[in-house]
Design a protein around this motif. Structure first.
Motif, PDB file in Angstrom:
ATOM      1  N   VAL A  59     -54.360 -25.897 -14.663  1.00  0.00           N
ATOM      2  CA  VAL A  59     -55.530 -25.292 -15.305  1.00  0.00           C
ATOM      3  C   VAL A  59     -56.804 -25.941 -14.766  1.00  0.00           C
ATOM      4  O   VAL A  59     -56.754 -26.915 -14.026  1.00  0.00           O
TER       5      VAL A  59
ATOM      6  N   VAL B  45     -56.857 -35.758 -19.187  1.00  0.00           N
ATOM      7  CA  VAL B  45     -56.743 -34.845 -18.060  1.00  0.00           C
ATOM      8  C   VAL B  45     -55.938 -35.551 -16.963  1.00  0.00           C
ATOM      9  O   VAL B  45     -56.280 -36.684 -16.575  1.00  0.00           O
ATOM     10  N   LEU B  46     -54.869 -34.910 -16.493  1.00  0.00           N
ATOM     11  CA  LEU B  46     -53.985 -35.499 -15.483  1.00  0.00           C
ATOM     12  C   LEU B  46     -54.175 -34.766 -14.162  1.00  0.00           C
ATOM     13  O   LEU B  46     -54.171 -33.528 -14.128  1.00  0.00           O
TER      14      LEU B  46
ATOM     15  N   ASN C 143     -57.065 -27.411 -11.069  1.00  0.00           N
ATOM     16  CA  ASN C 143     -55.693 -27.774 -10.717  1.00  0.00           C
ATOM     17  C   ASN C 143     -55.246 -29.075 -11.416  1.00  0.00           C
ATOM     18  O   ASN C 143     -54.697 -29.983 -10.804  1.00  0.00           O
ATOM     19  N   VAL C 144     -55.532 -29.125 -12.701  1.00  0.00           N
ATOM     20  CA  VAL C 144     -55.177 -30.312 -13.487  1.00  0.00           C
ATOM     21  C   VAL C 144     -54.242 -29.907 -14.621  1.00  0.00           C
ATOM     22  O   VAL C 144     -53.992 -28.735 -14.859  1.00  0.00           O
ATOM     23  N   SER C 145     -53.743 -30.924 -15.300  1.00  0.00           N
ATOM     24  CA  SER C 145     -53.025 -30.711 -16.556  1.00  0.00           C
ATOM     25  C   SER C 145     -53.856 -31.348 -17.664  1.00  0.00           C
ATOM     26  O   SER C 145     -54.578 -32.330 -17.419  1.00  0.00           O
ATOM     27  N   ILE C 146     -53.773 -30.771 -18.856  1.00  0.00           N
ATOM     28  CA  ILE C 146     -54.474 -31.379 -19.981  1.00  0.00           C
ATOM     29  C   ILE C 146     -53.506 -31.535 -21.141  1.00  0.00           C
ATOM     30  O   ILE C 146     -52.736 -30.618 -21.451  1.00  0.00           O
ATOM     31  N   ILE C 147     -53.480 -32.734 -21.707  1.00  0.00           N
ATOM     32  CA  ILE C 147     -52.648 -32.987 -22.871  1.00  0.00           C
ATOM     33  C   ILE C 147     -53.295 -32.279 -24.063  1.00  0.00           C
ATOM     34  O   ILE C 147     -54.490 -32.432 -24.301  1.00  0.00           O
TER      35      ILE C 147
ATOM     36  N   SER D  19     -46.502 -29.606 -24.715  1.00  0.00           N
ATOM     37  CA  SER D  19     -47.458 -30.639 -25.098  1.00  0.00           C
ATOM     38  C   SER D  19     -48.671 -30.689 -24.169  1.00  0.00           C
ATOM     39  O   SER D  19     -49.639 -31.382 -24.459  1.00  0.00           O
ATOM     40  N   GLN D  20     -48.591 -29.967 -23.053  1.00  0.00           N
ATOM     41  CA  GLN D  20     -49.734 -29.981 -22.155  1.00  0.00           C
ATOM     42  C   GLN D  20     -49.851 -28.651 -21.446  1.00  0.00           C
ATOM     43  O   GLN D  20     -48.900 -27.893 -21.344  1.00  0.00           O
ATOM     44  N   PHE D  21     -51.000 -28.344 -20.932  1.00  0.00           N
ATOM     45  CA  PHE D  21     -51.223 -27.165 -20.100  1.00  0.00           C
ATOM     46  C   PHE D  21     -51.312 -27.636 -18.653  1.00  0.00           C
ATOM     47  O   PHE D  21     -52.040 -28.590 -18.362  1.00  0.00           O
ATOM     48  N   ASP D  22     -50.541 -26.994 -17.792  1.00  0.00           N
ATOM     49  CA  ASP D  22     -50.529 -27.386 -16.379  1.00  0.00           C
ATOM     50  C   ASP D  22     -51.250 -26.348 -15.527  1.00  0.00           C
ATOM     51  O   ASP D  22     -51.378 -25.184 -15.917  1.00  0.00           O
TER      52      ASP D  22
END
Lengths: 103, 103
Positions: free
Chosen positions: A7, B26-27, B6-10, A2-5
């Motif tokens: 990135v 964006v996490l 260096n983030v995660s994106i839903i 459900s998410q890309f980490d």
């Protein structure tokens, strides 16, 4: 997934067709690139440089791929491939959320 | 800074007002969250839970903040803050690209 980490995401949106199509570019540690985008209802033609894998996350489209005579339905959870240096026609029936992988 | 690293994106888009407003979440590694979004021309009211910092990346809006009597112009490169548990009115004049930070 459900998410890309782990990135990077380019802050500035990619805008096409007066905002009817838009996306954000996601860059991966291995150097690959994807875009996460939205298409409003309408009919569009997209050109490709690299080959592309288009995954429909939500919504539904009709696609006419290079060399094809007919349209094919691609719904949420399904995908289609487009060769490099070509183009495809797409009819978007409902607001469609997609992920495009550049191969 | 043109990108977040260096983030995660839903993957799934956040959709509001029939797609006239949309965003991606964006996490960040420190647990914080931002959204990168687009607003089509129109007038909208948004409620807040956490306090928000809205940065206009491209485009221009008029905003009426809680307790304010008048509208203020916020253009590309500018930002405005919205208190937690409140709401704000926004008039979008041109397709507007934004980054919302949840404080």
């Amino acid at each position: 997934m459900s998410q890309f980490d782990n990135v990077s995401i380019i802050k500035k949106a990619n805008i096409y067709f007066d905002g009817k199509v838009s996306s954000r570019t996601v860059l991966f540690a291995d150097g690959s690139k994807k875009t996460l985008g939205l298409m409003a209802p309408g009919e569009y033609t997209f050109g490709t440089e690299a080959a592309e894998l288009m995954e429909i996350l939500a919504g539904s489209v009709q696609v006419k791929l290079p060399g094809a005579d007919s349209w094919q339905t691609v719904a949420a959870g399904e995908s289609f491939n487009v060769p490099a240096n070509s183009s495809f026609d797409i009819q978007v029936e409902t607001l469609t959320d997609y992920c495009c992988s550049y191969l």
